[in-house]
Design a protein around this motif. Structure first.
Motif, short mmCIF file in Angstrom:
data_model
loop_
_atom_site.label_atom_id
_atom_site.label_comp_id
_atom_site.label_asym_id
_atom_site.label_seq_id
_atom_site.Cartn_x
_atom_site.Cartn_y
_atom_site.Cartn_z
N ARG A 1 -9.37 -3.61 -1.84
CA ARG A 1 -10.06 -4.47 -0.87
C ARG A 1 -9.35 -5.81 -0.69
NH1 ARG A 1 -15.46 -5.93 -4.48
NH2 ARG A 1 -14.42 -5.60 -6.47
N ALA B 1 0.83 -1.20 0.00
CA ALA B 1 0.00 0.00 0.00
C ALA B 1 0.87 1.25 0.00
CB ALA B 1 -0.91 0.00 1.22
N ASN C 1 -10.09 -5.21 5.04
CA ASN C 1 -8.69 -5.07 5.42
C ASN C 1 -8.60 -5.09 6.94
OD1 ASN C 1 -6.82 -4.73 3.00
ND2 ASN C 1 -8.45 -3.29 2.45
N ALA D 1 -2.86 2.29 5.39
CA ALA D 1 -3.91 3.29 5.18
C ALA D 1 -3.34 4.70 5.32
CB ALA D 1 -5.03 3.08 6.19
N LEU E 1 -11.57 0.19 0.32
CA LEU E 1 -10.61 -0.41 1.25
C LEU E 1 -11.29 -1.46 2.13
CD1 LEU E 1 -8.69 2.81 2.35
CD2 LEU E 1 -7.74 0.91 1.03
#
Length: 296
Positions: free
Chosen positions: A34, A17, A63, A43, A60
């Protein structure tokens, strides 16, 4: 020219990410991350991107994002065109919901999905206080831990004048919460209200039936509550929902008496789907339903 990036189900984790967040593509509109084992760190990295000014959809869900990750996402000031944010099945809790509610950037947000996030009364009440999302049309808070207090908080929102869909299924709002929801006069455009599995009884159903604001309501789901024949009778007397097309009262113990009351409704001329499964209506109830001449 990349506009859509779908990396769902790849277990990219926080490190992946973080790598994605460094992308400098300027035309990206849809990002689907996802089911990727992304936590707060990932995040947070995503939230720091300053390139995706055209981003409209961020998914998202599924998670491992907690309150810290939600807080980081809420502070992003780049995604001014964001319309859809899906954080379903994470662990943001009340604190994370509160942080999300403080966002003042997403003025174009239309869809917010916070399903299954362990959000309770406090988080729901905080979400309701947001005054930025004036374009919100869909709010999904299903599968959380929202009780009467949280439902009351939601009901007091006066900002979401464009809300069309409110999903509160699988919470615990009870009669008190249903009554509070019924008193909202802001959601004049509401078309879908899902209150399935919320410990609502006859009193709550009666309160819902008295609402005169939701003139555009097309779908009402009160399945798997405990409204009984009394609640069904109250619902049947509503004269506001002239556009109702779908009514689900499954699993409510309405019996033959409740079915008979429903059958006497003359308002729902546009009704196309009526679901009364698992209600023990018997032959008598079925016969009464068959006599309705309004739902032609």
């Amino acid at each position: 020219n990349l506009t859509t990036l779908n990396l769902s189900g790849n277990k990219i984790g926080d490190e992946g990410a973080s790598g994605i967040s460094k992308n400098t593509t300027t035309n990206l509109t849809t990002l689907d991350l996802r089911d990727n084992s992304i936590g707060d760190e990932g995040a947070s990295a995503i939230s720091k991107n300053i390139t995706w000014t055209n981003l409209t959809t961020l998914d998202l869900r599924d998670n491992s994002i907690g309150a810290k990750g939600a807080s980081a996402i809420s502070k992003n000031t780049t995604w001014i065109n964001l319309t859809t944010l899906v954080l379903q099945s994470n662990s943001i809790g009340d604190q994370g919901a509160s942080e999300i509610s403080k966002n003042i950037t997403w003025t174009n947000l239309t869809t917010l999905v916070l399903q299954s996030n362990s959000i309770g009364d406090q988080g729901a009440s905080e979400i309701s206080k947001n005054t930025t999302w004036t374009n919100l049309t869909t709010l999904d808070l299903s599968g959380n831990k929202i009780g009467a207090e949280g439902a009351s908080g939601i009901s007091k929102n006066a900002t979401w004048t464009n809300l069309t869909t409110l999903d509160l299924r699988d919470n615990s709002i009870s009669d008190e919460g249903a009554s509070a929801i019924s008193k909202n006069t802001t959601w004049t455009n509401l078309t879908t209200l899902d209150l399935q599995s919320n410990s609502i009884g006859a009193e709550g159903a009666s309160a819902i039936s008295k609402n005169t604001t939701w003139i555009n309501l097309t779908t009402l789901d009160l399945s798997y509550n405990s409204i009984s024949a009394e609640g069904a009778s109250a619902i049947s007397k509503n004269t506001t929902w002239t556009n109702l097309t779908t009514l689900n009262l499954s699993g409510n113990k309405i019996g033959a008496e409740g079915a008979s009351a429903i059958s006497k409704n003359t308002t729902w001329a546009n009704l196309t789907t009526l679901v009364l499964q698992r209600n023990s209506i018997g032959d008598q109830g079925a016969s009464e339903i068959s006599k309705n001449i309004t739902w032609t």
